[in-house]
Design a protein around this motif. Structure first.
Motif, PDB file in Angstrom:
ATOM      1  N   CYS A 194       4.696   0.571   0.899  1.00 45.88           N
ATOM      2  CA  CYS A 194       4.910  -0.121   2.259  1.00 45.88           C
ATOM      3  C   CYS A 194       4.268  -1.667   2.081  1.00 45.88           C
ATOM      4  CB  CYS A 194       4.147   0.473   3.624  1.00 45.88           C
ATOM      5  SG  CYS A 194       4.833   2.177   3.791  1.00 45.88           S
ATOM      6  N   ARG A 214       0.878  -1.290  -0.042  1.00 43.11           N
ATOM      7  CA  ARG A 214       0.016  -0.002   0.063  1.00 43.11           C
ATOM      8  C   ARG A 214       1.016   1.128   0.096  1.00 43.11           C
ATOM      9  NH1 ARG A 214       0.408   2.398   4.701  1.00 43.11           N
ATOM     10  NH2 ARG A 214       0.861   1.197   6.690  1.00 43.11           N
ATOM     11  N   ARG A 215       0.306   2.462  -0.267  1.00 42.14           N
ATOM     12  CA  ARG A 215       1.160   3.637  -0.249  1.00 42.14           C
ATOM     13  C   ARG A 215       0.972   4.379   1.027  1.00 42.14           C
ATOM     14  NH1 ARG A 215       4.143   4.286  -4.679  1.00 42.14           N
ATOM     15  NH2 ARG A 215       3.401   3.419  -6.575  1.00 42.14           N
ATOM     16  N   ASP A 216       1.998   4.772   1.589  1.00 41.06           N
ATOM     17  CA  ASP A 216       1.748   5.599   2.926  1.00 41.06           C
ATOM     18  C   ASP A 216       1.521   6.886   2.419  1.00 41.06           C
ATOM     19  OD1 ASP A 216       4.215   7.038   2.084  1.00 41.06           O
ATOM     20  OD2 ASP A 216       5.336   5.778   3.626  1.00 41.06           O
TER      21      ASP A 216
END
Length: 184
Positions: A90, A82-84
């Motif tokens: 991440c 997923r994108r932070d």
């Protein structure tokens, strides 16, 4: 009061046919790209004297989910990311844990083995045939397809219209999950 034998026989036939039809009714529907991958994989396996793989609904769900996430989140990896808040990737879980999460578990089995191939392509390289050719040219991907132990397959072929890296427009993401479980 006596019941006619004919009615009992008809009822028995209906009940038996429902049990025979139940697995077919529960089959997962595959899109044309997914069906083609399964067909190409099984043709190659049979040509090498290996058993055909059977479509497993849990593996299909795991594979489709992964293909969709790669397209939506713009990454190409086996593990789930997923994108932070900063836009960095991440890792959420490994690919084998994703397969377990979708129900292809090892609990209750004395043998459990899984494998995975992924691919993405646009334009002329978006077809199931292009994907399969790519996998067969790669020793690691070819080994997954031709592993003797595997008996189940799930394929997820998902299109994104928002591009990926240098490819604008439509890009297809493929995930093929394979496995085998043997009960205790």
């Amino acid at each position: 009061m006596k019941k006619p034998k004919g009615i009992l026989i008809i009822l028995a036939v209906i009940v038996c046919s429902l049990f025979v039809a139940a697995p077919a009714l529960a089959t997962t529907r595959l899109n044309s790209y997914e069906k083609r991958i399964v067909s190409l994989v099984n043709q190659k396996r049979v040509s090498k004297g290996l058993p055909k793989l059977r479509v497993n609904a849990r593996l299909v769900k795991a594979a489709r989910s992964h293909s969709a996430q790669m397209g939506e989140r713009k990454y190409f990896q086996h593990d789930t990311f997923r994108r932070d808040a900063n836009g960095s990737l991440c890792r959420v879980r490994t690919w084998s844990k994703r397969i377990v999460r979708f129900g292809y578990t090892y609990q209750g089995y004395r043998y459990w083995k899984v494998g995975e191939n992924i691919y993405h392509g646009a334009n002329l390289y978006s077809s199931a045939e292009a994907c399969f050719r790519h996998w067969m040219k790669s020793p690691a991907h070819r080994a997954v397809i031709l592993t003797k132990a595997f008996r189940n397959i799930g394929v997820g072929a998902v299109k994104t219209d928002t591009g990926y890296k240098a490819c604008g427009g439509a890009v297809w993401f493929y995930t093929m999950d394979v496995g085998r479980r043997i009960a205790r």
